[in-house]
Design a protein around this motif. Sequence first.
Motif, mmCIF file in Angstrom:
data_model
loop_
_atom_site.group_PDB
_atom_site.id
_atom_site.type_symbol
_atom_site.label_atom_id
_atom_site.label_comp_id
_atom_site.label_asym_id
_atom_site.label_seq_id
_atom_site.Cartn_x
_atom_site.Cartn_y
_atom_site.Cartn_z
ATOM 1 N N GLY A 169 9.337 -8.567 -9.385
ATOM 2 C CA GLY A 169 8.912 -7.923 -10.611
ATOM 3 C C GLY A 169 8.618 -6.452 -10.347
ATOM 4 O O GLY A 169 8.701 -5.989 -9.208
ATOM 5 N N PRO A 170 8.232 -5.709 -11.378
ATOM 6 C CA PRO A 170 7.975 -4.275 -11.230
ATOM 7 C C PRO A 170 6.650 -3.956 -10.561
ATOM 8 O O PRO A 170 6.413 -2.815 -10.162
ATOM 9 N N GLY A 171 5.777 -4.962 -10.449
ATOM 10 C CA GLY A 171 4.509 -4.742 -9.776
ATOM 11 C C GLY A 171 3.379 -4.354 -10.715
ATOM 12 O O GLY A 171 3.597 -3.898 -11.842
ATOM 13 N N THR A 172 2.170 -4.552 -10.243
ATOM 14 C CA THR A 172 0.961 -4.059 -10.912
ATOM 15 C C THR A 172 0.289 -3.076 -9.960
ATOM 16 O O THR A 172 -0.032 -3.434 -8.825
ATOM 17 N N ARG A 173 0.113 -1.848 -10.434
ATOM 18 C CA ARG A 173 -0.569 -0.844 -9.610
ATOM 19 C C ARG A 173 -2.062 -0.947 -9.870
ATOM 20 O O ARG A 173 -2.523 -0.717 -10.986
ATOM 21 N N LEU A 174 -2.808 -1.350 -8.845
ATOM 22 C CA LEU A 174 -4.254 -1.512 -8.948
ATOM 23 C C LEU A 174 -4.946 -0.329 -8.292
ATOM 24 O O LEU A 174 -4.675 -0.007 -7.125
ATOM 25 N N GLU A 230 -10.298 -0.504 -0.767
ATOM 26 C CA GLU A 230 -9.132 -0.804 0.065
ATOM 27 C C GLU A 230 -8.192 -1.812 -0.591
ATOM 28 O O GLU A 230 -7.096 -2.064 -0.067
ATOM 29 N N ASP A 231 -8.611 -2.383 -1.734
ATOM 30 C CA ASP A 231 -7.721 -3.285 -2.469
ATOM 31 C C ASP A 231 -6.702 -2.503 -3.306
ATOM 32 O O ASP A 231 -5.758 -3.087 -3.839
ATOM 33 N N SER A 232 -6.893 -1.201 -3.424
ATOM 34 C CA SER A 232 -5.972 -0.375 -4.205
ATOM 35 C C SER A 232 -4.577 -0.446 -3.584
ATOM 36 O O SER A 232 -4.399 -0.161 -2.400
ATOM 37 N N ALA A 233 -3.619 -0.862 -4.390
ATOM 38 C CA ALA A 233 -2.248 -1.046 -3.913
ATOM 39 C C ALA A 233 -1.396 -1.476 -5.105
ATOM 40 O O ALA A 233 -1.902 -1.662 -6.208
ATOM 41 N N VAL A 234 -0.105 -1.629 -4.848
ATOM 42 C CA VAL A 234 0.782 -2.248 -5.837
ATOM 43 C C VAL A 234 0.934 -3.706 -5.448
ATOM 44 O O VAL A 234 1.264 -4.021 -4.300
ATOM 45 N N SER A 275 0.848 -1.184 0.000
ATOM 46 C CA SER A 275 0.000 0.000 0.000
ATOM 47 C C SER A 275 0.885 1.236 0.000
ATOM 48 O O SER A 275 2.069 1.171 0.349
ATOM 49 N N LEU A 276 0.304 2.364 -0.352
ATOM 50 C CA LEU A 276 1.070 3.605 -0.522
ATOM 51 C C LEU A 276 1.903 3.913 0.715
ATOM 52 O O LEU A 276 1.372 4.028 1.818
ATOM 53 N N GLY A 277 3.209 4.053 0.514
ATOM 54 C CA GLY A 277 4.109 4.430 1.597
ATOM 55 C C GLY A 277 4.326 3.362 2.644
ATOM 56 O O GLY A 277 4.901 3.642 3.698
ATOM 57 N N GLN A 278 3.919 2.159 2.360
ATOM 58 C CA GLN A 278 4.028 1.078 3.343
ATOM 59 C C GLN A 278 5.014 0.008 2.904
ATOM 60 O O GLN A 278 5.477 -0.007 1.763
ATOM 61 N N GLY A 279 5.306 -0.885 3.813
ATOM 62 C CA GLY A 279 6.139 -2.029 3.480
ATOM 63 C C GLY A 279 5.333 -3.068 2.733
ATOM 64 O O GLY A 279 4.164 -2.866 2.394
ATOM 65 N N LEU A 280 5.942 -4.201 2.485
ATOM 66 C CA LEU A 280 5.299 -5.263 1.726
ATOM 67 C C LEU A 280 4.565 -6.225 2.651
ATOM 68 O O LEU A 280 5.111 -6.649 3.673
ATOM 69 N N GLN A 338 8.817 -1.208 7.364
ATOM 70 C CA GLN A 338 8.056 -0.157 6.687
ATOM 71 C C GLN A 338 8.871 0.625 5.670
ATOM 72 O O GLN A 338 8.312 1.243 4.789
ATOM 73 N N GLY A 339 10.133 0.643 5.770
ATOM 74 C CA GLY A 339 10.964 1.346 4.797
ATOM 75 C C GLY A 339 11.493 2.675 5.275
ATOM 76 O O GLY A 339 10.810 3.410 6.006
ATOM 77 N N THR A 340 12.710 2.981 4.875
ATOM 78 C CA THR A 340 13.330 4.289 5.115
ATOM 79 C C THR A 340 13.662 4.897 3.777
ATOM 80 O O THR A 340 14.286 4.248 2.929
#
Lengths: 115, 113
Positions: A107-112, A85-89, A38-43, B105-107
């Motif tokens: 991979g480069p990801g899919t942005r949904l 809320e499913d919007s994410a990479v 998700s935006l600005g978050q970890g995996l 979370q990333g830096t």
Amino acid sequence: GAGVSQSPSNKVTEKGKDVELRCDPISGHTALYWYRQSLGQGLEFLIYFQGNSAPDKSGLPSDRFSAERTGGSVSTLTIQRTQQEDSAVYLCASSPSREASYEQYFGPGTRLTVT
Amino acid sequence: GESVGLHLPTLSVQEGDNSIINCAYSNSASDYFIWYKQESGKGPQFIIDIRSNMDKRQGQRVTVLLNKTVKHLSLQIAATQPGDSAVYFCAETSRDNTGKLIFGQGTTLQVKP
């Protein structure tokens, strides 16, 4: 050699529609992983395939999410009745084996985007 | 549950200086700890890993330090370059050793020219 590829790179869909995301792992890699970012978050781990073993689905957030891996290679992640809320990479990774899981290639990801 | 955390969301350094990115982890049973670099619009890229029975490992311009006593992991980048600007994630292998990674979370590292 070719890395992990994903398609589409971007997907915009309306709430309630189903989507399919595709992952082509590195040739010969037996392990395949799906993550969500998700935006600005970890995996966030979603699901993991290793060879012909039953997949580890412990990270799937709901029963709207499913994934399959055909022929031990290409994988498809399906999200049914998408929600905002499913919007994410959505990122796919592969590794040579379970023992080498620390060596994952992404991979480069899919942005949904769910509107 | 398992968690991995980074101490600072953003780190700004001058080009040529050394950078240190820190991470705290919770899973004492992890076999491996890994650092990934993610540039804008791309997937994470493996940088370096360290096995749990080691406390230091060096790569090209990067060094990873593992302190199991305080469950702390750090990534040192020597002579930071503009191309090092990215988001850095630490990750650990999961407690159940099934293969999945637990990410922090990333830096965000910003390199000033």
